[in-house]
Design an enzyme around this catalytic site. Sequence first.
Site, PDB file in Angstrom:
ATOM      1  N   HIS A  54       0.724  -1.343  -0.119  1.00 13.94           N
ATOM      2  CA  HIS A  54      -0.116   0.067  -0.003  1.00 13.94           C
ATOM      3  C   HIS A  54       0.748   1.250   0.188  1.00 13.94           C
ATOM      4  O   HIS A  54       1.918   1.225   0.526  1.00 13.94           O
ATOM      5  CB  HIS A  54      -0.954  -0.153   1.185  1.00 13.94           C
ATOM      6  CG  HIS A  54      -1.867  -1.279   1.190  1.00 13.94           C
ATOM      7  ND1 HIS A  54      -2.876  -1.214   2.113  1.00 13.94           N
ATOM      8  CD2 HIS A  54      -2.317  -1.968   0.078  1.00 13.94           C
ATOM      9  CE1 HIS A  54      -3.585  -2.448   1.767  1.00 13.94           C
ATOM     10  NE2 HIS A  54      -3.438  -2.685   0.657  1.00 13.94           N
ATOM     11  N   GLU A  56       0.799   4.013   1.930  1.00 11.62           N
ATOM     12  CA  GLU A  56       1.754   4.287   3.348  1.00 11.62           C
ATOM     13  C   GLU A  56       2.753   3.557   3.479  1.00 11.62           C
ATOM     14  O   GLU A  56       3.781   3.951   3.786  1.00 11.62           O
ATOM     15  CB  GLU A  56       0.453   3.981   4.223  1.00 11.62           C
ATOM     16  CG  GLU A  56      -0.600   4.536   4.278  1.00 11.62           C
ATOM     17  CD  GLU A  56      -1.632   3.866   3.500  1.00 11.62           C
ATOM     18  OE1 GLU A  56      -1.425   3.441   2.485  1.00 11.62           O
ATOM     19  OE2 GLU A  56      -2.836   3.791   3.913  1.00 11.62           O
ATOM     20  N   CYS A  95      -2.199  -0.976   7.623  1.00  8.97           N
ATOM     21  CA  CYS A  95      -1.124   0.352   7.469  1.00  8.97           C
ATOM     22  C   CYS A  95      -1.234   0.910   8.828  1.00  8.97           C
ATOM     23  O   CYS A  95      -0.323   1.591   9.162  1.00  8.97           O
ATOM     24  CB  CYS A  95      -1.573   1.106   6.401  1.00  8.97           C
ATOM     25  SG  CYS A  95      -1.269   0.490   4.829  1.00  8.97           S
ATOM     26  N   ALA A 165     -19.334   8.852 -29.760  1.00  8.88           N
ATOM     27  CA  ALA A 165     -18.853   9.315 -30.768  1.00  8.88           C
ATOM     28  C   ALA A 165     -19.716   9.825 -31.764  1.00  8.88           C
ATOM     29  O   ALA A 165     -20.424   8.998 -32.313  1.00  8.88           O
ATOM     30  CB  ALA A 165     -17.598   8.973 -31.512  1.00  8.88           C
ATOM     31  N   SER A 179     -19.844   4.379 -39.846  1.00 10.64           N
ATOM     32  CA  SER A 179     -19.566   5.280 -38.914  1.00 10.64           C
ATOM     33  C   SER A 179     -18.186   5.518 -38.814  1.00 10.64           C
ATOM     34  O   SER A 179     -17.431   6.023 -37.800  1.00 10.64           O
ATOM     35  CB  SER A 179     -20.097   4.530 -37.633  1.00 10.64           C
ATOM     36  OG  SER A 179     -19.172   3.521 -37.350  1.00 10.64           O
ATOM     37  N   ARG A 195     -10.056   3.561 -22.364  1.00 15.72           N
ATOM     38  CA  ARG A 195     -10.320   2.192 -22.387  1.00 15.72           C
ATOM     39  C   ARG A 195      -9.229   1.540 -21.372  1.00 15.72           C
ATOM     40  O   ARG A 195      -9.243   0.343 -20.607  1.00 15.72           O
ATOM     41  CB  ARG A 195      -9.969   1.588 -23.718  1.00 15.72           C
ATOM     42  CG  ARG A 195     -11.116   1.480 -24.752  1.00 15.72           C
ATOM     43  CD  ARG A 195     -10.744   0.970 -25.844  1.00 15.72           C
ATOM     44  NE  ARG A 195     -11.687   1.441 -26.809  1.00 15.72           N
ATOM     45  CZ  ARG A 195     -11.600   1.280 -28.218  1.00 15.72           C
ATOM     46  NH1 ARG A 195     -10.316   0.811 -28.546  1.00 15.72           N
ATOM     47  NH2 ARG A 195     -12.518   1.413 -29.107  1.00 15.72           N
ATOM     48  N   THR A 207     -23.006  -4.078 -33.275  1.00  9.08           N
ATOM     49  CA  THR A 207     -21.737  -3.146 -33.644  1.00  9.08           C
ATOM     50  C   THR A 207     -20.531  -3.981 -33.852  1.00  9.08           C
ATOM     51  O   THR A 207     -19.600  -3.565 -34.797  1.00  9.08           O
ATOM     52  CB  THR A 207     -21.368  -2.120 -32.261  1.00  9.08           C
ATOM     53  OG1 THR A 207     -22.093  -1.279 -32.164  1.00  9.08           O
ATOM     54  CG2 THR A 207     -19.834  -1.617 -32.169  1.00  9.08           C
ATOM     55  N   LEU A 215     -11.429  -3.066 -29.982  1.00 10.86           N
ATOM     56  CA  LEU A 215     -11.667  -2.527 -28.480  1.00 10.86           C
ATOM     57  C   LEU A 215     -10.332  -2.636 -27.650  1.00 10.86           C
ATOM     58  O   LEU A 215     -10.385  -2.829 -26.532  1.00 10.86           O
ATOM     59  CB  LEU A 215     -12.870  -3.308 -28.170  1.00 10.86           C
ATOM     60  CG  LEU A 215     -14.219  -3.335 -28.638  1.00 10.86           C
ATOM     61  CD1 LEU A 215     -15.452  -3.966 -27.943  1.00 10.86           C
ATOM     62  CD2 LEU A 215     -14.498  -1.772 -28.825  1.00 10.86           C
TER      63      LEU A 215
HETATM   64  N1  LIG Z   1     -20.185   6.460 -33.309  1.00 14.28           N
HETATM   65  C1  LIG Z   1     -20.380   5.568 -31.961  1.00 14.28           C
HETATM   66  O1  LIG Z   1     -20.019   6.167 -30.921  1.00 14.28           O
HETATM   67  C2  LIG Z   1     -20.532   4.215 -32.225  1.00 14.28           C
HETATM   68  C3  LIG Z   1     -20.337   3.214 -31.407  1.00 14.28           C
HETATM   69  C4  LIG Z   1     -20.587   1.982 -31.637  1.00 14.28           C
HETATM   70  C5  LIG Z   1     -21.607   1.780 -32.709  1.00 14.28           C
HETATM   71  N2  LIG Z   1     -21.763   2.540 -33.619  1.00 14.28           N
HETATM   72  C6  LIG Z   1     -22.517   2.356 -34.739  1.00 14.28           C
HETATM   73  O2  LIG Z   1     -23.867   1.904 -34.379  1.00 14.28           O
HETATM   74  C7  LIG Z   1     -24.435   0.804 -35.146  1.00 14.28           C
HETATM   75  C8  LIG Z   1     -24.873  -0.385 -34.338  1.00 14.28           C
HETATM   76  O3  LIG Z   1     -25.855   0.070 -33.114  1.00 14.28           O
HETATM   77  P1  LIG Z   1     -27.107  -0.515 -33.137  1.00 14.28           P
HETATM   78  O4  LIG Z   1     -27.948   0.364 -32.111  1.00 14.28           O
HETATM   79  O5  LIG Z   1     -27.795  -0.977 -34.328  1.00 14.28           O
HETATM   80  O6  LIG Z   1     -26.699  -1.843 -32.316  1.00 14.28           O
HETATM   81  P2  LIG Z   1     -25.969  -2.292 -31.077  1.00 14.28           P
HETATM   82  O7  LIG Z   1     -26.369  -1.246 -29.704  1.00 14.28           O
HETATM   83  O8  LIG Z   1     -24.431  -2.440 -31.310  1.00 14.28           O
HETATM   84  O9  LIG Z   1     -26.319  -3.726 -30.641  1.00 14.28           O
HETATM   85  C9  LIG Z   1     -27.906  -3.836 -30.564  1.00 14.28           C
HETATM   86  C10 LIG Z   1     -27.833  -5.188 -30.285  1.00 14.28           C
HETATM   87  O10 LIG Z   1     -27.206  -5.766 -29.055  1.00 14.28           O
HETATM   88  C11 LIG Z   1     -28.099  -7.085 -28.649  1.00 14.28           C
HETATM   89  N3  LIG Z   1     -28.522  -6.707 -27.088  1.00 14.28           N
HETATM   90  C12 LIG Z   1     -28.524  -7.804 -26.476  1.00 14.28           C
HETATM   91  N4  LIG Z   1     -28.952  -7.075 -25.088  1.00 14.28           N
HETATM   92  C13 LIG Z   1     -29.124  -5.914 -25.284  1.00 14.28           C
HETATM   93  C14 LIG Z   1     -29.869  -4.805 -24.599  1.00 14.28           C
HETATM   94  N5  LIG Z   1     -30.013  -4.873 -23.365  1.00 14.28           N
HETATM   95  N6  LIG Z   1     -30.003  -3.447 -25.189  1.00 14.28           N
HETATM   96  C15 LIG Z   1     -29.552  -3.368 -26.372  1.00 14.28           C
HETATM   97  N7  LIG Z   1     -29.074  -4.293 -27.115  1.00 14.28           N
HETATM   98  C16 LIG Z   1     -28.947  -5.664 -26.854  1.00 14.28           C
HETATM   99  C17 LIG Z   1     -29.315  -7.051 -29.506  1.00 14.28           C
HETATM  100  O11 LIG Z   1     -28.993  -7.993 -30.522  1.00 14.28           O
HETATM  101  P3  LIG Z   1     -29.009  -9.661 -30.213  1.00 14.28           P
HETATM  102  O12 LIG Z   1     -30.673  -9.839 -30.694  1.00 14.28           O
HETATM  103  O13 LIG Z   1     -27.877 -10.156 -31.000  1.00 14.28           O
HETATM  104  O14 LIG Z   1     -28.900  -9.925 -28.667  1.00 14.28           O
HETATM  105  C18 LIG Z   1     -29.327  -5.951 -30.081  1.00 14.28           C
HETATM  106  O15 LIG Z   1     -29.889  -5.867 -31.195  1.00 14.28           O
HETATM  107  C19 LIG Z   1     -23.475   0.469 -36.145  1.00 14.28           C
HETATM  108  O16 LIG Z   1     -23.655   1.157 -37.401  1.00 14.28           O
HETATM  109  C20 LIG Z   1     -22.159   1.238 -35.520  1.00 14.28           C
HETATM  110  O17 LIG Z   1     -21.246   1.536 -36.519  1.00 14.28           O
HETATM  111  C21 LIG Z   1     -21.390   3.820 -33.516  1.00 14.28           C
END
Ligand SMILES: NC(=O)c1ccc[n+]([C@@H]2O[C@H](COP(=O)([O-])OP(=O)(O)OC[C@H]3O[C@@H](n4cnc5c(N)ncnc54)[C@H](OP(=O)(O)O)[C@@H]3O)[C@@H](O)[C@H]2O)c1
Length: 383
Positions: A54, A56, A95, A165, A179, A195, A207, A215
Amino acid sequence: MAESDFDTLMMARALRLAAKGLGVVSPNPMVGAVVVKAGRIIGEGYHRRYGDPHAEAEALAAANAAFPEFVAGATLYCNLEPCCYRSPEKHQPPCVELIIRNKLARVVVANRDPNPRVNGDGFRMLADAGIRVEEGLLAERGETLNEVFFHCQRAKSPFVHLKVAQSLDGRVATSTGDSKWISDERARREVHRLRACYDAVLVGSSTVRADDPELSVRLCRGRDPVRVVLSSRLDIDLASKLLRGENAGKLIAFRADDGDEKILSRERALVALGTRVFAIPRSTDGGLDLSAALDWLYALSLRSVLVEGGPRVFTSFVKAGLFQKVSIFTAPLLIGEGKSSLGDLGLRVLSSACRLRRVRYTRIGDQMLMSGYKEESHVYGSR
Ligand SMILES: NC(=O)c1ccc[n+]([C@@H]2O[C@H](COP(=O)([O-])OP(=O)(O)OC[C@H]3O[C@@H](n4cnc5c(N)ncnc54)[C@H](OP(=O)(O)O)[C@@H]3O)[C@@H](O)[C@H]2O)c1
């Protein structure tokens, strides 16, 4: 210099030392310590890594090595209350005993340790040994530095930080799903820094399919977080970057607990690559139950989660009130029709919207980064 100004300076130094443990001491708090005698620093240290000595102990060892004759009667500045208990899962001795043995005269602390096994007992034991104890110096800075630790002690659930973003008009992708990239390299480097400070990074299955993200931490130094994917049916392409080589062993996938044979066979394929798969219930809206996912992550000692999207996942976290902090990188870009960063939250009146507090604005290259905290009690649909 007045004693109180000097005290503030020393505590600021202890906090700076503590911050060196960012991203490497979890699930422990970040702690720094400075030993001072007659207005001079005679030793300092910080908690370097989970399981290591720790702060200290480090500071007192340094003081004893350099100025052994000055340690008795010295003051210790430390951002967290010194620990005072032993337990089989704890790597280091208390400590408080070390401080008493070294005959320090005064201990100045920023924050009380809310851990029920400490929570003021450290202060009481020091005071009983005749040591002057002062609590609360730069407490707010200390609370912010260790926001993950303090949240986890209170909530017994990971600290959740949503990172978005988006374009100036609130879009995260075009209507075709493109995106890459809304933000520039400077903003992306900042995301990599974030991260490196988090135990886990979480995204939705869409996504993974749309962006095939890694990631990982590549644009700065730091360790890769554990990656987490929500995918009820585990339809994750086995050629995804998240499953390449050693990455697969750093992936956790949550699936629905109503899986059929097809899903079980996908699970076997993922597990064979080293991925950990957990079956959890669905929530009433059909997505996976986020509380259950967070409970699992907490049980796996993952104390902080950076949620990186996409919009459906952001929406679920916001709607469920399961987040503590939001960071939005806004780029000077107009997309128009496209994917909004957030979907329907069921909001009827503006007064029920979640208004962030303690908001900070930072310019990063061409982007504006806005970060703030959720009011702890706010839940969508409650008003
Ligand atoms: N600019 C940014 O910050 C950013 C970041 C990330 C993504 N993106 C863009 O966002 C798009 C994808 O986003 P999206 O909204 O279509 O999908 P998403 O949020 O990436 O994924 C949604 C999927 O996750 C699963 N899921 C399971 N549990 C969930 C819950 N409790 N809540 C929500 N989803 C859950 C479901 O699929 P299942 O049925 O398979 O479980 C759902 O269809 C892409 O075009 C990507 O390029 C942009």
